[in-house]
Write a protein that holds these residues in place. Sequence first.
Motif, PDB file in Angstrom:
ATOM      1  N   VAL B 314      -1.429  -9.555  48.842  1.00 23.93           N
ATOM      2  CA  VAL B 314      -2.895  -9.668  48.893  1.00 23.93           C
ATOM      3  C   VAL B 314      -3.323 -10.556  50.065  1.00 23.93           C
ATOM      4  O   VAL B 314      -4.441 -11.059  50.099  1.00 23.93           O
ATOM      5  N   GLY B 315      -2.431 -10.780  50.981  1.00 24.91           N
ATOM      6  CA  GLY B 315      -2.798 -11.482  52.213  1.00 24.91           C
ATOM      7  C   GLY B 315      -2.635 -12.985  52.181  1.00 24.91           C
ATOM      8  O   GLY B 315      -3.079 -13.687  53.082  1.00 24.91           O
ATOM      9  N   ILE B 316      -2.019 -13.511  51.129  1.00 24.60           N
ATOM     10  CA  ILE B 316      -1.776 -14.963  51.090  1.00 24.60           C
ATOM     11  C   ILE B 316      -0.305 -15.208  51.415  1.00 24.60           C
ATOM     12  O   ILE B 316       0.585 -14.888  50.623  1.00 24.60           O
ATOM     13  N   SER B 317      -0.067 -15.761  52.577  1.00 17.67           N
ATOM     14  CA  SER B 317       1.307 -16.024  53.002  1.00 17.67           C
ATOM     15  C   SER B 317       1.640 -17.485  52.709  1.00 17.67           C
ATOM     16  O   SER B 317       0.983 -18.396  53.221  1.00 17.67           O
ATOM     17  N   VAL B 318       2.639 -17.692  51.858  1.00 12.18           N
ATOM     18  CA  VAL B 318       2.994 -19.076  51.500  1.00 12.18           C
ATOM     19  C   VAL B 318       4.371 -19.419  52.058  1.00 12.18           C
ATOM     20  O   VAL B 318       5.234 -18.560  52.185  1.00 12.18           O
ATOM     21  N   ASP B 319       4.533 -20.672  52.432  1.00  8.02           N
ATOM     22  CA  ASP B 319       5.839 -21.168  52.880  1.00  8.02           C
ATOM     23  C   ASP B 319       6.538 -21.815  51.701  1.00  8.02           C
ATOM     24  O   ASP B 319       6.055 -22.810  51.154  1.00  8.02           O
ATOM     25  N   LEU B 320       7.664 -21.236  51.310  1.00  6.67           N
ATOM     26  CA  LEU B 320       8.375 -21.732  50.125  1.00  6.67           C
ATOM     27  C   LEU B 320       9.168 -22.996  50.466  1.00  6.67           C
ATOM     28  O   LEU B 320       9.931 -23.008  51.420  1.00  6.67           O
ATOM     29  N   VAL B 321       8.951 -24.043  49.680  1.00 13.19           N
ATOM     30  CA  VAL B 321       9.722 -25.284  49.832  1.00 13.19           C
ATOM     31  C   VAL B 321      10.452 -25.515  48.514  1.00 13.19           C
ATOM     32  O   VAL B 321       9.808 -25.572  47.461  1.00 13.19           O
ATOM     33  N   VAL B 322      11.783 -25.592  48.549  1.00 11.45           N
ATOM     34  CA  VAL B 322      12.554 -25.786  47.312  1.00 11.45           C
ATOM     35  C   VAL B 322      12.972 -27.251  47.220  1.00 11.45           C
ATOM     36  O   VAL B 322      13.726 -27.737  48.061  1.00 11.45           O
ATOM     37  N   ASN B 323      12.459 -27.938  46.218  1.00 12.85           N
ATOM     38  CA  ASN B 323      12.752 -29.374  46.061  1.00 12.85           C
ATOM     39  C   ASN B 323      13.872 -29.602  45.058  1.00 12.85           C
ATOM     40  O   ASN B 323      13.965 -28.906  44.047  1.00 12.85           O
ATOM     41  N   GLU B 324      14.710 -30.596  45.342  1.00 15.81           N
ATOM     42  CA  GLU B 324      15.719 -30.982  44.337  1.00 15.81           C
ATOM     43  C   GLU B 324      15.001 -31.716  43.192  1.00 15.81           C
ATOM     44  O   GLU B 324      13.878 -32.192  43.357  1.00 15.81           O
ATOM     45  N   PRO B 325      15.636 -31.798  42.015  1.00 18.02           N
ATOM     46  CA  PRO B 325      14.917 -32.234  40.812  1.00 18.02           C
ATOM     47  C   PRO B 325      14.149 -33.548  40.938  1.00 18.02           C
ATOM     48  O   PRO B 325      12.982 -33.607  40.545  1.00 18.02           O
ATOM     49  N   THR B 326      14.762 -34.586  41.485  1.00 20.64           N
ATOM     50  CA  THR B 326      14.064 -35.870  41.473  1.00 20.64           C
ATOM     51  C   THR B 326      12.842 -35.851  42.366  1.00 20.64           C
ATOM     52  O   THR B 326      11.800 -36.420  42.023  1.00 20.64           O
ATOM     53  N   VAL B 327      12.954 -35.176  43.508  1.00 22.67           N
ATOM     54  CA  VAL B 327      11.775 -35.041  44.377  1.00 22.67           C
ATOM     55  C   VAL B 327      10.699 -34.261  43.635  1.00 22.67           C
ATOM     56  O   VAL B 327       9.519 -34.614  43.661  1.00 22.67           O
ATOM     57  N   HIS B 328      11.126 -33.227  42.945  1.00 21.49           N
ATOM     58  CA  HIS B 328      10.166 -32.417  42.186  1.00 21.49           C
ATOM     59  C   HIS B 328       9.452 -33.260  41.124  1.00 21.49           C
ATOM     60  O   HIS B 328       8.229 -33.235  41.012  1.00 21.49           O
TER      61      HIS B 328
END
Lengths: 316, 453
Positions: B314-328
């Motif tokens: 639908v035209g929304i381009s997101v940059d995926l950032v995968v965080n490790e648990p504690t950062v999350h």
Amino acid sequence: MRGYLVRRLLLAVLTLFGISLIVAGVMRTLPGDVVDVLAAEAFYNDAEKERLREELGLEAPFIEYFGDWLVNALQGDFGRALRTQRSVGDDLVNRIDVTLELAFLGLIIATVISVPLGIVAALQRSRWPDYAARSIAVFALAIPGFWLATLAIVFGAKWFTWSPPLGYQAIWEAPLTNLQQMWLPALLFGLILAGVQTRILRTALLDVLRQDYMLTARAKGLSRVMLLRRHALRNSLIPFITVIGVQFPVVLGGSVVFELIFALPGVGIYLLDGIANRDYIVVQAVNVWIAGAVILTNLIVDVSYGFLDPRIRVSS
Amino acid sequence: MWLAESYERPDDTTWLFNIKENAVWEDREPVNGRNVTAEDVAFSFEEERYGGYPNRGAIQPSLVGVDAPDERTVRFDLSGPLAPFLLYLGHHAGPYVMPPELLVDEMSRQTMISAGPFLLDEYEPGSRVIYKRNPNYFDAPKPYADSLVINFIGDNSAIAAAFLSGELNTTWFGVAPPIVEELENGIPGATWEYQPSLVIGGVFPDLALEPFNDPRVRQAMSVAIDRDAILTVGGALERGQWSTALPPLAGWWVDPKEDDALGEFYRYNPEKAMQLLDAAGVDGLDGVPFHTTTAYGPIFAEQSQVVQANLLQVGISVDLVVNEPTVHYSTIFNGSNTGVIGHTLSVASIEPDEALRNVFIPDSPRSPIPNGELMADDQQMLDLLNAQRTEGDVETRKKLLYDLQLHIASQMYSVPWVNPPISQVARPELSGVQFIQTFAPSPSLEDMWFNDL
């Protein structure tokens, strides 16, 4: 010899200090702290987090924090884990035997596998036994430990309705149960480690077998077995022993995979949990222990050179 | 609740409980088998002691005082009616009753004193906990099992292997869908229980971040997401469900697949998403930070990729950032990371009041919504939240909770997530044993005591 040992021990103290300082510093630079982890479970608000950080000493300047830790550590007190409030020293003592047992059994099994394979490969160079031994070694080097362990445990259960008993029992408490728990992870660990050892032993043996003194010994009429035992093997042991010494820290670090899959409460899992929980106290204590073990192993390896080859004098 | 012989409610704000006469603490220092008293209960609830602990906050905002008129009577005075009061008393959001002696020298950090069916026998950190039967349990002859051993196993394959070989009698949580089939076929006579999940989760855009500060854009995200495709990634399409503002296990959750009004906000409809974006004046977005994590296993991050693909359609381009648990946990999980869209699970909850208050009270420390204080302007939602908490009539409360789910869906403060079921499997010898994840007083919990054996 005494002077050499004193110098090495002084160097060991300096190394341990440096490692502690680096680990403490690096842990502080990681994002998040143990309060964030606790807050994720208990949902403290900002004021409560602040209070907890003060209570746990996380707000203290780094120098003050490290200084306190060092003074206590020198007295044998590694403090209490930030998350569990349990004595880190006690926890380590309870876990060290698991990891050491796994490491020693793994190294013994690796040696039992690698010595005959290395000898056969060297003596039968470029013939089928050599190819077979080298293939096994490459297979052991290439295969990931976690994959092999997962296969072994799943197919053990599926085909034989067997898996290692749960709940670690020390060998002096319940020898049979302990062996039931440890034989499979130790065997797999040993197989993985045997790859490097086999290749090193083969190369070292081939090098020795080409030497002139081997030809002389053979000309003197020594049997092939005597030749191998007295001259070839002994002279090949230095690189082999060096590799075992180098492997020891790898073994301590690599044991975490086997501890995880075989549910063994060892130091590796303790360190992994400590890092995930940002438990600085746990991480520092485990690192000091691992560093101490590595330094000691290297010292033993260096000293053993003198016994294996009288031409080497540790004082030099 | 188990400690109570009886209770009464003289008026809307007063509760009186009679403690069982034969309830005793275990026979060791520092309590040495003495009776559990009303003072113990009052102490545990003491406002000063727990006032600073928001994790005990479910009752706290309504609690005026707790006292012990005599050794066996506990009296709770509330500031107003509290619909989930009885449930809160018995679940993890309420204080645990403990003897005051445990606070001496911070003993509570080192030991556990019980008056319940099992006593702590051995704790090997990272390995297992062993509980033994309490011979002085007030509801004797229960429990029927001599001991209960809980093993911590960090690897799914190892759990499956231990179960297949009989080392484990039952597993709870954590059995990945691909292993379920193996277990089902591997043990003839094994029994399976699937329960709806009590976890709330979702995609949480920063409410102050343009254009996500517009409810139409958030609604567009919701209908752009193909929830069934996400469940398929987890191998749980058959038994998985969709959350609303409430998780499926919470009381009075309404299934959006069954309810047209709610379904409008959740059913996969990319065309409608495009229309909503057009209406909001959004013509494509690029490089929006979208944070996910490995904290809930690898499948969760894979599901985030499905969301990423859906939004791109639908035209929304997101940059995926995968965080490790504690950062999350230190950022996305508590909504402190502004300027991003966060993808997280949140607090487990079965009581609708708790589930809703955790996420939608503007100053909740538990909410993963960045800039959630902007919800303070939504007086309609706040009024509904308060009304359902104090409403004693079940049917009226049910209606209020439906209105709340519909209202929150229209504002789409969070884009709710899917809920794979929680599975529990028991070997034939434990047939009938069932763990209920209510954390609440429930007759089903007695099954844990192996009545059928």
